[in-house]
Scaffold this active site. Structure first.
Site, short mmCIF file in Angstrom:
data_model
loop_
_atom_site.label_atom_id
_atom_site.label_comp_id
_atom_site.label_asym_id
_atom_site.label_seq_id
_atom_site.Cartn_x
_atom_site.Cartn_y
_atom_site.Cartn_z
CD GLU A 106 2.30 -6.29 6.06
OE1 GLU A 106 1.71 -6.31 5.61
OE2 GLU A 106 3.31 -7.26 5.97
N GLY A 130 0.90 -1.05 -0.33
CA GLY A 130 0.37 0.08 0.55
C GLY A 130 0.82 1.44 0.15
N GLY A 168 0.17 -5.35 0.59
CA GLY A 168 -0.90 -5.08 -0.49
C GLY A 168 -0.66 -5.65 -1.54
#
Length: 356
Positions: A138, A66, A115
């Site tokens: 992440e 993302g 993502g």
């Protein structure tokens, strides 16, 4: 001006989606998510489209994740509403891909992270090449695997998914196949011919012509210490087992974990264990939405993005700074209902597409 961040077209009987932000490694923003979702909705009921194929422009990867710069701006000064809205639509897209009624072929060439995993690894046909590097990174930015990542990693054999989630390690094609993140290996040089065949042939026929054995990965040989160490009940115990194992690779894994956000690590382990009990992707995505929204008001997400992407000093100042300081109450807060309306997805339907 026309937005060309996602290129859509039909070629033969294939609907083609190309993520087209090569300068940003095709990072996803909200407009891109909406554009992909609209295309899938239209093609699902178009008899002229029998297969959907997604790939990335630029030759470096499908998608690096993302647009975390936008998330950093929003979480720092915008109150987080834009990020929450983005995740709501992104996770709905992930669920649509998983339940799509036509073959959804994801070309996972090059970098596929965060993502990018969400728009590929839920598909019915997932192709990796010798250039593939797949990861859910992440914890390194003070965040928790999302886009259905905790669902996918919870399904990996043994504790391989826990290892990948906590260390944020990337894997090549052989290990991606072992972990259930991909289905087929195709040499990168064969991709143009495969994509051409997919415009006029059935998916299975095209795959038969181009699929080859994948290069061997390394995780299978590490299963003994991975399964033993990561089966521990807490992150602290995982780290202790890794350090005490006497295996150099396990020590390296412990060092990688200790560099990550302590809060994100503890929430990630809890999310993975909960995902195994929740079962369906939809229920896990709903949980991930709660966790992601909670991260917007926690300090480590903004700090992690600052250190890795904004200032690039690679020296995040986590708060709390140690695993011991992260309490059970701190972790529980991430799983509480969000202040905004919760994400509610339709019950799981039978998978569409073609068998893997």
């Amino acid at each position: 001006m026309t937005d060309e961040s996602v290129l859509l077209r039909t070629e033969g009987h294939a609907g083609r989606i190309t993520l087209n932000r090569p300068g940003a490694l095709n990072a996803l923003d909200h407009a891109m998510v909406r554009r992909i979702d609209e295309a899938l909705a239209a093609w699902e009921h178009d008899p002229a489209v029998r297969t959907v194929v997604i790939d990335g422009a630029g030759g470096r990867g499908l998608c690096a994740g993302g647009d975390i710069r936008s998330i950093h701006r929003d979480a720092s000064s915008g109150g987080g509403a834009a990020s929450a809205a983005f995740w709501r639509d992104e996770y709905r897209l992930n669920a649509r891909i998983a339940r799509y009624r036509k073959p959804y072929v994801a070309v996972m060439d090059g970098i596929v992270m965060g993502g990018g995993v969400g728009v590929s690894a839920h598909g019915s046909v997932r192709i990796v090449t010798e250039r593939s590097r797949v990861a859910m990174p992440e914890t390194g930015i003070g965040f928790v695997p999302d886009v259905g990542g905790t669902h996918l990693l919870a399904l990996a054999p043994g504790e391989l998914g826990t290892h990948l989630a906590l260390t944020a390690a990337s894997v090549g094609p052989g290990d991606a196949l072992l972990c259930g993140l991909a289905d087929h290996f195709v040499a990168a040089a064969s991709l143009p011919a495969l994509l051409d065949d997919l415009t006029r042939e059935e998916v299975a026929d095209a795959l038969d012509r181009h699929v080859r054995p994948a290069p061997a990965g390394g995780l299978a040989a590490d299963r003994e210490w991975i399964d033993r160490c990561y089966a521990a009940g807490t992150v602290e115990e995982v780290v202790d087992r890794l350090l005490d194992s006497g295996v150099p690779a396990a020590k390296e894994a412990a060092e990688a974990i200790l560099a990550k956000s302590p809060t994100a690590l503890k929430v990630t382990l809890a999310a993975l264990r909960r995902a195994r009990r929740l079962g369906s992707l939809e229920r896990v995505l709903e949980q991930e939405y709660r966790v992601s929204c909670a991260a917007l008001s926690a300090p480590d997400l903004v700090e992690g993005i600052r250190a890795q992407v904004i200032d690039k000093d690679r020296s995040p100042r986590w708060s709390p700074a140690t695993l011991a300081e992260v309490t059970e109450e701190d972790v529980a807060r991430f799983f509480a209902p969000p202040g905004a309306p919760a994400l509610s997805l339709a019950p799981a339907a039978p998978l569409g597409g073609v068998p893997r």
